[in-house]
Scaffold this active site. Structure first.
Site, PDB file in Angstrom:
ATOM      1  N   ARG A  46       0.833  -1.188   0.000  1.00 32.76           N
ATOM      2  CA  ARG A  46       0.000   0.000   0.000  1.00 32.76           C
ATOM      3  C   ARG A  46       0.876   1.248   0.000  1.00 32.76           C
ATOM      4  NH1 ARG A  46      -5.019   1.459   3.928  1.00 32.76           N
ATOM      5  NH2 ARG A  46      -5.482  -0.735   3.723  1.00 32.76           N
ATOM      6  N   THR A  71      -0.896   7.621  -0.974  1.00 32.10           N
ATOM      7  CA  THR A  71      -2.203   7.532  -1.655  1.00 32.10           C
ATOM      8  C   THR A  71      -3.093   6.463  -1.026  1.00 32.10           C
ATOM      9  OG1 THR A  71      -1.438   5.841  -3.194  1.00 32.10           O
ATOM     10  CG2 THR A  71      -1.087   8.141  -3.839  1.00 32.10           C
ATOM     11  N   ASP A 123      -4.114  -8.757  12.449  1.00 33.86           N
ATOM     12  CA  ASP A 123      -3.348  -8.783  11.196  1.00 33.86           C
ATOM     13  C   ASP A 123      -3.045 -10.230  10.825  1.00 33.86           C
ATOM     14  OD1 ASP A 123      -0.952  -8.915   9.436  1.00 33.86           O
ATOM     15  OD2 ASP A 123      -1.095  -6.740   9.567  1.00 33.86           O
ATOM     16  N   ASP A 164       0.748 -11.118  10.174  1.00 31.77           N
ATOM     17  CA  ASP A 164       1.552 -11.172  11.391  1.00 31.77           C
ATOM     18  C   ASP A 164       1.222 -12.399  12.222  1.00 31.77           C
ATOM     19  OD1 ASP A 164       2.993  -8.910  10.883  1.00 31.77           O
ATOM     20  OD2 ASP A 164       1.673  -7.575  12.017  1.00 31.77           O
TER      21      ASP A 164
END
Ligand code: URA
Length: 209
Positions: free
Chosen positions: A104, A108, A200, A203
């Site tokens: 990502r 933006t 997550d 993770d």
């Protein structure tokens, strides 16, 4: 509009509870994701076409069904999608595996593709894009768009947990893509995590952070 299937089999739902649990350790988390992926592969292949061949049983020769030469591809979105690949291959061992890496852009917030490696005959295969979490839909949409830009037309999306926002985003951008989930959760929080979710996924799967 593509279909939305919630794989609500009790075994899937049971295992999902344990991957949600914050106290589930990496090893168990990984094993559970693997097992859920196998069971979801069963659902996602439910509509594979069959053809009838002749088989000779010890008793008679009889017509019987086999899968009709449909070639599959499993496409994990890096990195968390990797944890779903082996589980799927247990049911569809002849499938080929392609990879799509996205990150990502911090400014933006849009997904940027950094790696794509697909089977040479990807355009002829039914491709199943896998990613445990469908949050905003940004990564899934980018991955599907990437496949389409390379000429792939038969695409399904398989995630463990989705937010309604992510489902809506994929349905809007790619109405031809069927979506398979183990759970449709409540919403996204202000940090982009699915609620209740599981945290997550990358993770938790790889023991990072
Ligand atoms: N990605 C994750 O791993 N978890 C979420 O809740 C949302 C996106």
């Amino acid at each position: 509009m593509g279909t939305l299937t919630i794989c609500d089999h009790p075994l899937i739902q049971h295992k999902l509870t344990y991957i949600r649990d914050k106290d589930t350790k990496t090893k168990d988390f990984r094993e559970l994701v693997d097992e859920i992926a196998t069971m979801m592969a069963y659902e996602i292949t439910r509509d594979l076409p069959l053809e009838t061949i002749s088989v000779t049983t010890p008793i008679v020769e009889a017509p019987s069904n086999v899968i009709s030469g449909r070639m599959l591809g499993v496409i994990p979105i890096l990195r968390a999608g990797l944890g779903m690949v082996e589980g799927m291959l247990k049911l569809i061992p002849a499938a080929k595996v392609g990879h799509i890496g996205l990150f990502r852009n911090p400014e933006t917030l849009q997904p940027v593709e950094y790696y794509v490696n697909l089977p040479a005959d990807a355009t002829e295969r039914l491709l199943i894009v896998v990613d445990p979490m469908l949050a905003t839909g940004g990564s899934a949409n980018a991955a599907i768009a990437s496949l389409k830009s390379r000429g792939c037309t038969q695409i399904k999306l398989m995630c463990l947990i989705a937010a309604p926002e992510g489902v809506a985003a994929v349905q809007q951008a790619h109405p031809d893509v069927d979506i398979y989930l183990a759970s449709l959760d409540s919403h996204l929080n202000d940090h982009g995590y699915i609620v209740p979710g599981l945290g997550d996924a990358g993770d938790r799967m790889f023991g990072t952070k």
